[in-house]
Design a protein around this motif. Structure first.
Motif, PDB file in Angstrom:
ATOM      1  N   ASP A  85       0.821  -1.206   0.000  1.00 22.04           N
ATOM      2  CA  ASP A  85       0.000   0.000   0.000  1.00 22.04           C
ATOM      3  C   ASP A  85       0.859   1.262   0.000  1.00 22.04           C
ATOM      4  O   ASP A  85       0.526   2.258  -0.647  1.00 22.04           O
ATOM      5  N   VAL A  86       1.989   1.199   0.698  1.00 26.44           N
ATOM      6  CA  VAL A  86       2.902   2.349   0.739  1.00 26.44           C
ATOM      7  C   VAL A  86       3.518   2.575  -0.638  1.00 26.44           C
ATOM      8  O   VAL A  86       3.628   3.719  -1.116  1.00 26.44           O
ATOM      9  N   ARG A  87       3.919   1.483  -1.309  1.00 27.80           N
ATOM     10  CA  ARG A  87       4.522   1.592  -2.633  1.00 27.80           C
ATOM     11  C   ARG A  87       3.507   2.134  -3.641  1.00 27.80           C
ATOM     12  O   ARG A  87       3.830   3.021  -4.446  1.00 27.80           O
ATOM     13  N   ALA A  88       2.275   1.637  -3.601  1.00 32.52           N
ATOM     14  CA  ALA A  88       1.260   2.086  -4.549  1.00 32.52           C
ATOM     15  C   ALA A  88       0.936   3.567  -4.351  1.00 32.52           C
ATOM     16  O   ALA A  88       0.831   4.327  -5.326  1.00 32.52           O
ATOM     17  N   GLN A  89       0.796   3.991  -3.097  1.00 30.84           N
ATOM     18  CA  GLN A  89       0.501   5.396  -2.828  1.00 30.84           C
ATOM     19  C   GLN A  89       1.680   6.296  -3.212  1.00 30.84           C
ATOM     20  O   GLN A  89       1.491   7.425  -3.673  1.00 30.84           O
ATOM     21  N   MET A  90       2.908   5.795  -3.029  1.00 27.98           N
ATOM     22  CA  MET A  90       4.088   6.558  -3.423  1.00 27.98           C
ATOM     23  C   MET A  90       4.075   6.823  -4.927  1.00 27.98           C
ATOM     24  O   MET A  90       4.363   7.945  -5.381  1.00 27.98           O
ATOM     25  N   ARG A  96       1.467   6.889  -6.918  1.00 22.58           N
ATOM     26  CA  ARG A  96       0.401   7.837  -7.232  1.00 22.58           C
ATOM     27  C   ARG A  96       0.834   9.256  -6.879  1.00 22.58           C
ATOM     28  O   ARG A  96       0.547  10.212  -7.613  1.00 22.58           O
ATOM     29  N   HIS A  97       1.530   9.390  -5.757  1.00 23.14           N
ATOM     30  CA  HIS A  97       2.029  10.699  -5.345  1.00 23.14           C
ATOM     31  C   HIS A  97       3.025  11.258  -6.362  1.00 23.14           C
ATOM     32  O   HIS A  97       2.942  12.425  -6.746  1.00 23.14           O
ATOM     33  N   LEU A  98       3.954  10.424  -6.830  1.00 24.12           N
ATOM     34  CA  LEU A  98       4.932  10.876  -7.806  1.00 24.12           C
ATOM     35  C   LEU A  98       4.256  11.251  -9.122  1.00 24.12           C
ATOM     36  O   LEU A  98       4.608  12.234  -9.771  1.00 24.12           O
ATOM     37  N   ASP A  99       3.261  10.481  -9.542  1.00 27.84           N
ATOM     38  CA  ASP A  99       2.554  10.797 -10.790  1.00 27.84           C
ATOM     39  C   ASP A  99       1.840  12.132 -10.692  1.00 27.84           C
ATOM     40  O   ASP A  99       1.782  12.898 -11.646  1.00 27.84           O
ATOM     41  N   GLY A 100       1.347  12.446  -9.495  1.00 29.63           N
ATOM     42  CA  GLY A 100       0.654  13.713  -9.322  1.00 29.63           C
ATOM     43  C   GLY A 100       1.594  14.868  -9.159  1.00 29.63           C
ATOM     44  O   GLY A 100       1.246  16.017  -9.463  1.00 29.63           O
ATOM     45  N   ALA A 101       2.834  14.595  -8.675  1.00 25.22           N
ATOM     46  CA  ALA A 101       3.777  15.650  -8.392  1.00 25.22           C
ATOM     47  C   ALA A 101       4.549  16.091  -9.611  1.00 25.22           C
ATOM     48  O   ALA A 101       5.136  17.176  -9.637  1.00 25.22           O
ATOM     49  N   LEU A 102       4.634  15.238 -10.633  1.00 23.43           N
ATOM     50  CA  LEU A 102       5.464  15.544 -11.809  1.00 23.43           C
ATOM     51  C   LEU A 102       4.637  16.121 -12.948  1.00 23.43           C
ATOM     52  O   LEU A 102       3.444  15.929 -12.996  1.00 23.43           O
TER      53      LEU A 102
END
Length: 269
Positions: A256-261, A263-269
């Motif tokens: 769950d931590v890897r999946a959310q990470m 998603r976070h990177l996709d939204g941040a870039l």
């Protein structure tokens, strides 16, 4: 190309902070107050990281250390504060002019080389910034573990110039960061955490402006995270930017931590 000073990965067992899992720290700059006693950290990678720091300071001292004349007094103040902390910290022995580290190595305290001494005591890198006119200037640093930048290109430069290659560092962000540095209080240091994906686990990764840079390749096997603490020295008023680097294998993260990470990177870039 394998760095002969770090032939094998030096990894932590886990990420100690996962800021993308909390709304309050997921967005830039994502700062929060440092809890009492949590400014400096010693973790499971201490022995490996310190052995590498010793080698870097001995072999590449000119690349990992810089101290302008104006920063010598703040650097000495910083060293004194860290030594006072270590007298109360398990695993360290501070006596006379020496410190014995948790890995058994004994380091001589040298107030004429305060940042080099700090570089051999703590896992953290330390940057000193002092206000000149409208901005804070980088006036000193011990930077053994740069994440794709070089101290030589950033020393004596203001925050806006230091972050110029970072696409997320807009003019609005620059103003917000400068206000943050102006507002930080001695009694209330702040922390934030960044996140990068790397193909290479090496801790010492200097890159000059214009060099090929890390692009957060989603297939990269390592995640590199810096816990960055921003504090104000009580006597000189200089700002200290302390960086604790953690590197782990992406596949070691809980699902769950890897999946959310990601998603976070996709939204941040």
């Amino acid at each position: 190309m394998i760095d002969p000073l770090q032939p094998k990965p030096i990894l932590q067992d886990r990420l100690h902070e996962v800021p993308w899992m909390r709304p309050s720290t997921a967005r830039l700059p994502g700062t929060g107050p440092v809890q009492p006693g949590d400014w400096l950290r010693v973790d499971e990678a201490y022995a490996g990281q310190m052995a590498l720091r010793d080698r870097l300071i001995a072999k590449r001292g000119g690349a990992v250390h810089a101290l302008l004349p104006d920063a010598k007094t703040p650097a000495r103040e910083l060293l004194a504060l860290v030594l006072a902390d270590l007298t109360k910290r398990a695993g360290f022995q501070v006596e006379n002019e020496r410190v014995t580290r948790p890995d058994g190595q004994t380091i001589t305290i040298d107030f004429n080389a305060p940042l080099l001494t700090l570089g051999r005591l703590m896992q953290q890198d330390f940057c000193i910034l002092q206000r000149h006119e409208d901005e804070h200037i980088l006036t000193g640093a011990i930077l053994c573990f740069p994440a794709s930048w070089t101290l030589a290109e950033k020393i004596a430069r203001p925050l806006s110039a230091i972050h110029a290659p970072v696409s997320e560092y807009t003019q609005d962000m620059a103003r917000r960061v400068q206000r943050l540095f102006d507002a930080v209080r001695v009694e209330t240091p702040l922390w934030r955490v960044n996140l990068l994906l790397y193909q290479d686990a090496a801790l010492h990764q200097p890159r000059r402006v214009g060099d090929d840079r890390i692009t957060n390749d989603r297939d990269a096997p390592f995640v590199r995270s810096e816990r960055q603490c921003i504090s104000r020295l009580p006597k000189t008023g200089a700002i200290v930017f302390a960086i604790h680097t953690v590197v782990v294998r992406v596949n070691s993260l809980p699902g769950d931590v890897r999946a959310q990470m990601m998603r976070h990177l996709d939204g941040a870039l």
